[in-house]
Design a protein around this motif. Structure first.
Motif, PDB file in Angstrom:
ATOM      1  N   ASP A 149      38.068  29.590  33.730  1.00 60.86           N
ATOM      2  CA  ASP A 149      37.185  30.755  33.415  1.00 60.86           C
ATOM      3  C   ASP A 149      36.879  31.698  34.831  1.00 60.86           C
ATOM      4  O   ASP A 149      37.330  32.948  34.700  1.00 60.86           O
ATOM      5  N   ILE A 150      36.574  31.077  35.677  1.00 65.07           N
ATOM      6  CA  ILE A 150      36.543  31.940  37.000  1.00 65.07           C
ATOM      7  C   ILE A 150      37.763  32.489  37.621  1.00 65.07           C
ATOM      8  O   ILE A 150      37.630  33.619  38.129  1.00 65.07           O
ATOM      9  N   THR A 151      38.897  31.835  37.467  1.00 66.87           N
ATOM     10  CA  THR A 151      40.398  32.414  37.866  1.00 66.87           C
ATOM     11  C   THR A 151      40.885  33.159  37.038  1.00 66.87           C
ATOM     12  O   THR A 151      42.103  33.857  37.189  1.00 66.87           O
ATOM     13  N   GLU A 152      40.321  33.282  35.716  1.00 70.38           N
ATOM     14  CA  GLU A 152      41.125  33.949  34.763  1.00 70.38           C
ATOM     15  C   GLU A 152      41.334  35.564  35.278  1.00 70.38           C
ATOM     16  O   GLU A 152      40.187  36.070  35.644  1.00 70.38           O
ATOM     17  N   ASP A 153      42.544  36.063  34.904  1.00 68.47           N
ATOM     18  CA  ASP A 153      42.952  37.802  35.416  1.00 68.47           C
ATOM     19  C   ASP A 153      42.318  37.945  36.933  1.00 68.47           C
ATOM     20  O   ASP A 153      41.941  39.061  37.177  1.00 68.47           O
ATOM     21  N   THR A 154      42.487  36.892  37.720  1.00 66.45           N
ATOM     22  CA  THR A 154      42.400  37.186  39.025  1.00 66.45           C
ATOM     23  C   THR A 154      43.719  36.816  39.912  1.00 66.45           C
ATOM     24  O   THR A 154      44.524  35.824  39.196  1.00 66.45           O
ATOM     25  N   ILE A 155      43.764  37.236  41.126  1.00 66.26           N
ATOM     26  CA  ILE A 155      44.794  36.605  41.846  1.00 66.26           C
ATOM     27  C   ILE A 155      44.374  35.355  42.865  1.00 66.26           C
ATOM     28  O   ILE A 155      43.300  35.530  43.617  1.00 66.26           O
ATOM     29  N   PHE A 156      45.169  34.432  42.805  1.00 67.67           N
ATOM     30  CA  PHE A 156      44.719  33.103  43.444  1.00 67.67           C
ATOM     31  C   PHE A 156      45.135  33.270  44.827  1.00 67.67           C
ATOM     32  O   PHE A 156      46.436  33.545  45.277  1.00 67.67           O
ATOM     33  N   VAL A 157      44.027  33.135  45.726  1.00 70.22           N
ATOM     34  CA  VAL A 157      44.219  33.427  47.231  1.00 70.22           C
ATOM     35  C   VAL A 157      43.971  32.064  47.985  1.00 70.22           C
ATOM     36  O   VAL A 157      42.875  31.444  47.704  1.00 70.22           O
TER      37      VAL A 157
ATOM     38  N   ILE B 227      35.497  19.802  34.763  1.00 70.04           N
ATOM     39  CA  ILE B 227      35.001  20.862  35.303  1.00 70.04           C
ATOM     40  C   ILE B 227      36.328  22.121  35.005  1.00 70.04           C
ATOM     41  O   ILE B 227      36.248  22.951  35.662  1.00 70.04           O
ATOM     42  N   ALA B 228      37.265  21.496  34.499  1.00 70.19           N
ATOM     43  CA  ALA B 228      38.508  22.288  34.107  1.00 70.19           C
ATOM     44  C   ALA B 228      38.302  23.569  33.792  1.00 70.19           C
ATOM     45  O   ALA B 228      38.912  24.630  33.856  1.00 70.19           O
ATOM     46  N   GLN B 229      37.406  23.626  32.534  1.00 70.12           N
ATOM     47  CA  GLN B 229      37.237  24.903  31.766  1.00 70.12           C
ATOM     48  C   GLN B 229      36.484  25.973  32.886  1.00 70.12           C
ATOM     49  O   GLN B 229      36.831  27.081  32.832  1.00 70.12           O
ATOM     50  N   GLN B 230      35.675  25.524  33.540  1.00 67.61           N
ATOM     51  CA  GLN B 230      35.002  26.225  34.651  1.00 67.61           C
ATOM     52  C   GLN B 230      36.152  27.021  35.739  1.00 67.61           C
ATOM     53  O   GLN B 230      35.996  28.245  36.114  1.00 67.61           O
ATOM     54  N   ILE B 231      36.906  26.154  36.009  1.00 72.90           N
ATOM     55  CA  ILE B 231      37.788  26.508  36.970  1.00 72.90           C
ATOM     56  C   ILE B 231      38.916  27.693  36.338  1.00 72.90           C
ATOM     57  O   ILE B 231      39.248  28.650  36.629  1.00 72.90           O
TER      58      ILE B 231
END
Length: 445
Positions: free
Chosen positions: A74-82, A68-72
């Motif tokens: 992809d969904i977090t790309e260019d976002t702020i991790f909260v 599932i690494a690629q899905q993580i």
């Protein structure tokens, strides 16, 4: 800005992921979600199962992290991790990616620290208690999706606060301390730390000392713990709710203070030097034949020892040295036990007191000469050190070879006799660790 609000569950000490939940949030609406159990390929401890309800049977058919690494990504790309206590979740995920040879870098925000600034006045900032205070529904506590969904609602509430824009901007600034400080540590506590030499105490939320360290620059050294990527450092930082300190003026006195503090508090995160070393003292006694023996005696309270060591190896080496120098008998120095006469593999210069070939008087004279030389090696030393301020000096007192402690004295105070320093002495215990610290500063005969 787009945020990914994340929560993970792990196996605990081994820190392998068992579940992850990610909500992609644009500030108003959740625009995407990814939630999955994860097979950690390791045993899940019973206390973790009791907390989360996730056991090895539940994750037996779950995907591996690599699946599932690629899905993580992809969904977090260019976002702020909260996340609530963001460093825990961020480092847990980053550790899994590291095992795959993938670097995981995202800007991050901690909802614990944000809520302390934007929603002040709460007794606890744990997710459960904060949600209860704010009437936020938290369904599925200690499961990734339940905690992540509650964190979304908490995050949205903070975005609505009047100072939100300024606070968010400050927290996202690379040079801001907020991004690196432990979630439970007030910024003011860190800012109050000095940049001078001394020791510092990490304390948990209940005020218990969990770590003691020394530093030439206390603030700089404390900050280095916050940047550390080791699990040990991350666990300690996550527990930290307060930091106290004592200045020393010099690195040497800081070392002495650190040793004493560790042995007093026994902090859980200080793995080295927590145990007070066992003392072994060399003593003399006379047997029924009138022969003077040299022997070791275990204990920290031996009266009038000839010399004290902190390992049996050091005791044996010392006695062997005396035997060789003064032609003493290994039997009567207790280097050999239960023998009628000595037959030491290395020491062969015994003149025969054990065989009746040397008189007791001659032998005892050699023993007394050895004791006299050792006793006279015990010197009185005063080491001068830099004080805590420009108006102060520090000193370390060693009397008859024994460390007595350290002290601080104003420069304007006149001292004519060494004994006068005792009024300023802060008494301390001598031990093996102290001997190692002071050895480079003391000339041994």
């Amino acid at each position: 800005m787009i945020y990914t609000i994340i929560d993970v569950e792990t196996t605990g000490k081994s820190n392998r992921l068992t579940e992850i939940s990610i909500f992609k949030f644009d500030g108003d609406t959740v625009i995407d979600e990814f939630t999955s159990l994860i097979n950690p390929i390791t045993f899940i401890p019973a206390h973790i199962v009791a907390l989360t309800g996730i056991d090895n049977n539940l994750v037996a058919d779950a995907p591996l992290f690599e699946d599932i690494a690629q899905q993580i990504l992809d969904i977090t790309e260019d976002t702020i991790f909260v996340a609530h206590n963001v460093n825990f979740d961020y480092n847990a995920i980053g550790g899994e990616f590291k095992k795959l040879g993938i670097e995981f870098n995202r800007k991050k925000l901690c909802t614990v620290r944000l809520s302390r600034r934007l929603l002040p006045g709460h007794r606890s900032y744990s997710l459960g208690k904060l949600c209860k205070d704010l009437n936020i529904d938290l369904v599925g506590r200690h499961r990734a999706r339940g905690d992540a969904e509650a964190t979304v609602k908490l995050f949205q509430l903070m975005l609505e606060q009047p100072e939100a824009d300024a606070v968010f901007k400050e927290f996202l600034n690379k040079n801001s301390r907020e991004a690196t400080l432990p979630p439970n540590l007030p910024k003011e506590t860190f800012e109050a730390l000095p940049t001078t030499a001394g020791i510092y105490y990490f304390k948990n939320k209940k005020g218990k000392v969990i770590y003691v360290g020394k530093a030439i620059n206390i603030k700089k050294r404390v900050l280095s713990h916050f940047y550390s990527k080791t699990k040990k450092a991350q666990d300690m930082v996550r527990e930290t709710g307060d930091i106290d300190f004592e200045t020393s003026g010099s690195e040497l006195i800081a070392l002495l203070m650190e040793d004493a503090a560790i042995k007093h508090h026994f902090p859980i995160h200080n793995k080295v030097a927590k145990r007070t070393p066992q003392a072994f003292s060399i003593v003399s006694y006379q047997d029924r034949k009138g022969i003077i023996h040299l022997a070791s005696n275990k204990g920290n309270l031996v009266p009038n020892p000839i010399v004290t060591f902190y390992s049996l190896r050091e005791v044996r080496a010392f006695l062997e040295k005396l035997c060789a120098k003064y032609n003493l008998c290994p039997k009567y120095c207790h280097l050999q036990e239960d023998v009628s006469e000595c037959s030491h593999y290395n020491l062969t210069e015994c003149k025969g007191v054990c065989r009746g070939e040397e008189t007791v008087e001659d032998y005892n004279n050699k023993v007394l000469e050895a004791i006299y030389e050792v006793s006279n090696q015990k010197t009185d030393i005063i080491l001068r050190e830099k004080g805590r301020t420009e108006y102060e000096e520090a000193f370390i007192m060693i009397k008859e070879g024994e460390y007595l402690g350290y002290g601080f004295i104003e420069k304007e105070v006149q001292i004519n006799l060494v004994e006068e320093l005792e009024d300023f002495l802060i008494p301390q215990k001598n031990n093996r660790d102290i001997q190692k610290i002071l050895k480079p500063y003391i000339v041994t005969i």
